[in-house]
Design a protein around this motif. Structure first.
Motif, PDB file in Angstrom:
ATOM      1  N   SER A  45     -16.371   0.368   5.285  1.00  0.00           N
ATOM      2  CA  SER A  45     -16.540  -0.749   6.222  1.00  0.00           C
ATOM      3  C   SER A  45     -15.892  -0.378   7.538  1.00  0.00           C
ATOM      4  O   SER A  45     -14.877   0.333   7.586  1.00  0.00           O
ATOM      5  CB  SER A  45     -15.908  -2.021   5.658  1.00  0.00           C
ATOM      6  N   ASN A  47     -14.655  -2.503   9.712  1.00  0.00           N
ATOM      7  CA  ASN A  47     -13.578  -3.411  10.064  1.00  0.00           C
ATOM      8  C   ASN A  47     -12.367  -3.157   9.185  1.00  0.00           C
ATOM      9  O   ASN A  47     -12.489  -2.758   8.038  1.00  0.00           O
ATOM     10  CB  ASN A  47     -14.036  -4.859   9.877  1.00  0.00           C
ATOM     11  N   LYS A  48     -11.188  -3.425   9.751  1.00  0.00           N
ATOM     12  CA  LYS A  48      -9.974  -3.321   8.955  1.00  0.00           C
ATOM     13  C   LYS A  48      -9.897  -4.522   8.027  1.00  0.00           C
ATOM     14  O   LYS A  48     -10.358  -5.611   8.369  1.00  0.00           O
ATOM     15  CB  LYS A  48      -8.740  -3.307   9.874  1.00  0.00           C
ATOM     16  N   PRO A  49      -9.293  -4.348   6.855  1.00  0.00           N
ATOM     17  CA  PRO A  49      -9.165  -5.507   5.975  1.00  0.00           C
ATOM     18  C   PRO A  49      -8.214  -6.538   6.593  1.00  0.00           C
ATOM     19  O   PRO A  49      -7.257  -6.204   7.286  1.00  0.00           O
ATOM     20  CB  PRO A  49      -8.566  -4.920   4.699  1.00  0.00           C
ATOM     21  N   LYS A  50      -8.538  -7.810   6.345  1.00  0.00           N
ATOM     22  CA  LYS A  50      -7.735  -8.887   6.920  1.00  0.00           C
ATOM     23  C   LYS A  50      -6.422  -9.003   6.174  1.00  0.00           C
ATOM     24  O   LYS A  50      -6.366  -8.849   4.959  1.00  0.00           O
ATOM     25  CB  LYS A  50      -8.490 -10.207   6.828  1.00  0.00           C
ATOM     26  N   LYS A  51      -5.347  -9.282   6.931  1.00  0.00           N
ATOM     27  CA  LYS A  51      -4.050  -9.504   6.305  1.00  0.00           C
ATOM     28  C   LYS A  51      -4.030 -10.896   5.728  1.00  0.00           C
ATOM     29  O   LYS A  51      -4.559 -11.834   6.304  1.00  0.00           O
ATOM     30  CB  LYS A  51      -2.920  -9.339   7.327  1.00  0.00           C
ATOM     31  N   ARG A  52      -3.378 -11.022   4.580  1.00  0.00           N
ATOM     32  CA  ARG A  52      -3.310 -12.357   3.952  1.00  0.00           C
ATOM     33  C   ARG A  52      -1.916 -12.909   4.051  1.00  0.00           C
ATOM     34  O   ARG A  52      -0.945 -12.288   3.981  1.00  0.00           O
ATOM     35  CB  ARG A  52      -3.718 -12.269   2.486  1.00  0.00           C
TER      36      ARG A  52
END
Length: 52
Positions: A45, A47-52
């Protein structure tokens, strides 16, 4: 006897041995591909993974 008819046996033997080694290498490669098929490349992907 003319020189164009002479065959260098060492060269011919080297070619034959090389062909046999290539055949053996291809057989082993096919056996590995059947036993452990290579996984198809997964698309990354963008996009960078979203921080939770």
């Amino acid at each position: 006897m003319s020189d164009d008819k002479l065959v260098d046996l060492s060269v011919e033997r080297a070619k034959r041995v090389h062909d046999l080694n290539d055949k053996r290498l291809n057989d082993v490669r096919q056996a590995f591909e059947q036993a452990m098929p290579l996984a198809k490349a997964k698309k990354k992907s963008k996009n960078k993974p979203k921080k939770r």
